[in-house]
Scaffold this motif. Structure first.
Motif, PDB file in Angstrom:
ATOM      1  N   SER A 176       0.831  -1.199   0.000  1.00 30.82           N
ATOM      2  CA  SER A 176       0.000   0.000   0.000  1.00 30.82           C
ATOM      3  C   SER A 176       0.862   1.243   0.000  1.00 30.82           C
ATOM      4  N   GLN A 177       0.274   2.343  -0.403  1.00 32.88           N
ATOM      5  CA  GLN A 177       0.986   3.614  -0.409  1.00 32.88           C
ATOM      6  C   GLN A 177       1.366   4.030   1.005  1.00 32.88           C
ATOM      7  N   GLU A 178       0.508   3.767   1.972  1.00 32.22           N
ATOM      8  CA  GLU A 178       0.823   4.146   3.347  1.00 32.22           C
ATOM      9  C   GLU A 178       2.030   3.370   3.856  1.00 32.22           C
ATOM     10  N   ASN A 179       2.099   2.090   3.524  1.00 35.79           N
ATOM     11  CA  ASN A 179       3.263   1.313   3.913  1.00 35.79           C
ATOM     12  C   ASN A 179       4.518   1.819   3.218  1.00 35.79           C
ATOM     13  N   ALA A 180       4.370   2.212   1.949  1.00 33.36           N
ATOM     14  CA  ALA A 180       5.510   2.761   1.217  1.00 33.36           C
ATOM     15  C   ALA A 180       5.990   4.053   1.856  1.00 33.36           C
ATOM     16  N   ARG A 181       5.043   4.891   2.260  1.00 32.96           N
ATOM     17  CA  ARG A 181       5.405   6.148   2.924  1.00 32.96           C
ATOM     18  C   ARG A 181       6.151   5.868   4.233  1.00 32.96           C
ATOM     19  N   GLN A 182       5.637   4.917   4.998  1.00 32.31           N
ATOM     20  CA  GLN A 182       6.267   4.600   6.278  1.00 32.31           C
ATOM     21  C   GLN A 182       7.673   4.038   6.058  1.00 32.31           C
ATOM     22  N   ALA A 183       7.816   3.195   5.051  1.00 25.75           N
ATOM     23  CA  ALA A 183       9.133   2.643   4.743  1.00 25.75           C
ATOM     24  C   ALA A 183      10.102   3.746   4.345  1.00 25.75           C
ATOM     25  N   ALA A 184       9.603   4.731   3.588  1.00 28.36           N
ATOM     26  CA  ALA A 184      10.446   5.849   3.178  1.00 28.36           C
ATOM     27  C   ALA A 184      10.904   6.650   4.387  1.00 28.36           C
ATOM     28  N   ARG A 185      10.023   6.838   5.353  1.00 33.15           N
ATOM     29  CA  ARG A 185      10.396   7.574   6.567  1.00 33.15           C
ATOM     30  C   ARG A 185      11.475   6.818   7.348  1.00 33.15           C
ATOM     31  N   LEU A 186      11.299   5.507   7.452  1.00 33.41           N
ATOM     32  CA  LEU A 186      12.301   4.721   8.173  1.00 33.41           C
ATOM     33  C   LEU A 186      13.639   4.775   7.451  1.00 33.41           C
ATOM     34  N   LYS A 187      13.603   4.724   6.138  1.00 31.76           N
ATOM     35  CA  LYS A 187      14.837   4.825   5.366  1.00 31.76           C
ATOM     36  C   LYS A 187      15.483   6.184   5.584  1.00 31.76           C
ATOM     37  N   LEU A 188      14.665   7.223   5.649  1.00 31.54           N
ATOM     38  CA  LEU A 188      15.180   8.566   5.899  1.00 31.54           C
ATOM     39  C   LEU A 188      15.892   8.621   7.251  1.00 31.54           C
ATOM     40  N   ALA A 189      15.258   8.047   8.274  1.00 31.63           N
ATOM     41  CA  ALA A 189      15.864   8.038   9.603  1.00 31.63           C
ATOM     42  C   ALA A 189      17.221   7.333   9.582  1.00 31.63           C
ATOM     43  N   GLU A 190      17.303   6.239   8.832  1.00 35.43           N
ATOM     44  CA  GLU A 190      18.561   5.505   8.749  1.00 35.43           C
ATOM     45  C   GLU A 190      19.642   6.336   8.053  1.00 35.43           C
ATOM     46  N   LEU A 191      19.267   6.971   6.961  1.00 35.45           N
ATOM     47  CA  LEU A 191      20.237   7.765   6.209  1.00 35.45           C
ATOM     48  C   LEU A 191      20.757   8.946   7.030  1.00 35.45           C
ATOM     49  N   VAL A 192      19.867   9.564   7.802  1.00 34.76           N
ATOM     50  CA  VAL A 192      20.264  10.751   8.555  1.00 34.76           C
ATOM     51  C   VAL A 192      20.989  10.383   9.838  1.00 34.76           C
ATOM     52  N   GLN A 193      20.424   9.430  10.593  1.00 36.16           N
ATOM     53  CA  GLN A 193      20.979   9.123  11.906  1.00 36.16           C
ATOM     54  C   GLN A 193      22.184   8.192  11.838  1.00 36.16           C
ATOM     55  N   ARG A 194      22.100   7.153  11.032  1.00 35.62           N
ATOM     56  CA  ARG A 194      23.177   6.157  11.020  1.00 35.62           C
ATOM     57  C   ARG A 194      24.280   6.490  10.016  1.00 35.62           C
ATOM     58  N   GLN A 195      23.872   6.978   8.851  1.00 34.74           N
ATOM     59  CA  GLN A 195      24.871   7.258   7.830  1.00 34.74           C
ATOM     60  C   GLN A 195      25.342   8.703   7.854  1.00 34.74           C
ATOM     61  N   GLY A 196      24.649   9.538   8.613  1.00 35.75           N
ATOM     62  CA  GLY A 196      25.082  10.919   8.770  1.00 35.75           C
ATOM     63  C   GLY A 196      24.875  11.799   7.557  1.00 35.75           C
ATOM     64  N   LEU A 197      23.975  11.415   6.654  1.00 33.51           N
ATOM     65  CA  LEU A 197      23.716  12.236   5.478  1.00 33.51           C
ATOM     66  C   LEU A 197      22.965  13.499   5.861  1.00 33.51           C
ATOM     67  N   SER A 198      23.191  14.546   5.099  1.00 34.65           N
ATOM     68  CA  SER A 198      22.411  15.765   5.295  1.00 34.65           C
ATOM     69  C   SER A 198      20.986  15.517   4.824  1.00 34.65           C
ATOM     70  N   MET A 199      20.074  16.387   5.229  1.00 32.91           N
ATOM     71  CA  MET A 199      18.679  16.207   4.838  1.00 32.91           C
ATOM     72  C   MET A 199      18.521  16.276   3.325  1.00 32.91           C
ATOM     73  N   ARG A 200      19.279  17.173   2.700  1.00 35.78           N
ATOM     74  CA  ARG A 200      19.170  17.307   1.248  1.00 35.78           C
ATOM     75  C   ARG A 200      19.691  16.063   0.546  1.00 35.78           C
ATOM     76  N   ALA A 201      20.840  15.545   1.029  1.00 35.69           N
ATOM     77  CA  ALA A 201      21.412  14.350   0.402  1.00 35.69           C
ATOM     78  C   ALA A 201      20.495  13.148   0.580  1.00 35.69           C
ATOM     79  N   ALA A 202      19.900  13.010   1.776  1.00 33.11           N
ATOM     80  CA  ALA A 202      18.989  11.898   2.031  1.00 33.11           C
ATOM     81  C   ALA A 202      17.747  12.010   1.149  1.00 33.11           C
ATOM     82  N   ALA A 203      17.225  13.235   1.017  1.00 30.87           N
ATOM     83  CA  ALA A 203      16.035  13.441   0.186  1.00 30.87           C
ATOM     84  C   ALA A 203      16.330  13.105  -1.267  1.00 30.87           C
TER      85      ALA A 203
END
Length: 411
Positions: A176-203
């Protein structure tokens, strides 16, 4: 004479026949006529296919980027390939520039780079609608195809498309689209918190706008790095306070000495701020409409609902749509009073004379109006200046009140 009651101070006036002069019509090519017809049909489709003709600048920007990416005009790093975009747009817009009113569009690739960079990099408030119409026709061909994409727009859906383009043949990570959105948010958290990417780079890696990623981060409680040089902490606190009080974005931006885009980003990325701002704006609008309506019916006792509606059309329309129960509880009471025998004013005679004057003035106005639209109260007051002073006493002038209602509302 037009200034006596302040009527028509800000109206647009069309020339009459005596002011016309012969102008040779332009000799447009078939390509120009076809392009202008595209603009016309697209404009009509956008107005008919949207609520109050409104299109979200954020969603417009996402759709533009999505279509541009589909055409391969965005680099792997997320930058616009302006050297490819600009010549294509110049070729597209060239026929329209034969129309004198559209010559503000770029004529060269260099000028197109500047215009497209401003239109496509960041959502901009206040852009002339024709510029958006041109971009929509350029990218989508017509308004119907664009509106289909606009209605279906969802960050998660766009994310899935981008992931599919980047990894052909891969399965969607959620049904579902809602699950896809949630997965995208979790991926964003990983990119920002664990990999240290900037918000622009993660986006960029996720294929969504930076502002969208910041909004997601704010919803998840992630720390969002800000740019002090653009919106320093003290200015930011002051701006938030003003927005919570319901001030419009333009005035908040001026007070903070930043762009309106910066305030829009603040609204989207500060948790709960946008909802609170809209609530405050609705409260202000309701208060303004209620005050105008109460003032009207208090200053003009016995005016009646039809005439009150004609005198305060904007307030009535807002209250009818948004505050119906309040409006129903504050309708004007139409009850004509009969003066006593010792009254020094012959209200009955004055009522007869004034009602006849209203009917005559209305007839003269209708004879002069070419469009045959219904009259407005300011027009009637301009034609019959003595009427303005009598509006407060319409409860004593029932014939006059009915004559005004017939003139304004055709009843």
């Amino acid at each position: 004479m037009l200034k006596a009651t302040g009527v028509e101070r800000f109206h647009w006036h069309l020339p009459d026949a005596a002011q016309f002069r012969h102008v040779t019509p332009p000799l447009w090519t078939d390509a120009t006529i076809d392009r202008l017809m595209q603009f016309t049909n697209t404009s009509l489709a956008l107005v008919r296919g949207t609520t109050d003709g409104y299109l979200s600048s954020d969603r417009l920007h996402l759709l533009y980027r999505h279509e541009i990416a589909r055409r391969g005009w965005i680099s792997p790093g997320g930058s616009l390939r302006l050297k490819d975009l600009a010549p294509d747009f110049v070729s597209f817009i060239k026929p329209a520039r034969e129309c004198a009113e559209l010559r503000a569009f770029a004529a060269t690739a260099s000028a197109a780079k500047t215009q497209l960079s401003a239109l496509l990099r960041t959502p901009i408030e206040g852009t002339h609608p024709l510029r958006h119409v041109a971009i929509i026709v350029w990218l989508y061909g017509d308004g119907d195809r664009f509106l289909d994409a606009y209605r279906q727009l969802n960050d998660a859906a766009l994310l899935e498309d981008n992931l599919e383009e980047a990894h052909p043949g891969s399965q969607p990570h959620a049904a579902s689209q809602e699950n896809a959105r949630q997965a995208a948010r979790l991926k964003l958290a990983e990119l920002v918190q664990r990999q240290g990417l900037s918000m622009r780079a993660a986006a960029t890696q996720l294929g969504v706008q930076t502002e969208t990623a910041m909004a997601w981060a704010s919803e998840m409680g992630l720390h969002v790095k800000r740019r002090p040089k653009r919106l320093k902490d003290d200015i930011r606190v002051s701006a938030i306070a003003k927005l919570l009080a319901g001030e419009d974005k333009q005035s908040v931006a001026r007070a903070a000495n930043v762009s309106e885009v910066a305030i829009t980003k603040l609204l989207r990325t500060e948790t709960g701020l946008r909802l609170a701002w809209h609530a405050a704006r609705r409260k202000q609008a309701s208060g303004k409409a209620q005050a105008a309506w109460l003032r009207c019916i208090q200053e003009h006792p016995g005016i009646g609902i039809k005439l009150a509606r004609a005198m305060e059309p904007a307030a009535y329309a807002y209250l009818y749509r948004n505050e119906r129960s309040w409006l129903d509880a504050n309708l004007p009471v139409s009850a004509a009073r009969t003066p006593g025998n010792n009254s020094s004013i012959r209200w009955d005679q004055r009522d007869i004379e004034l009602s006849q004057a209203v009917q005559l003035a209305a007839l003269q106005l209708f004879e002069r109006k070419a469009d045959r639209r219904s009259l407005k109260l300011p027009e009637l007051l301009q034609e019959l200046p003595d009427l303005k002073a009598k509006l407060r006493a319409l409860d004593r002038l029932p014939l006059t009140r009915r004559a005004i209602e017939r003139a304004l509302l055709g009843s």
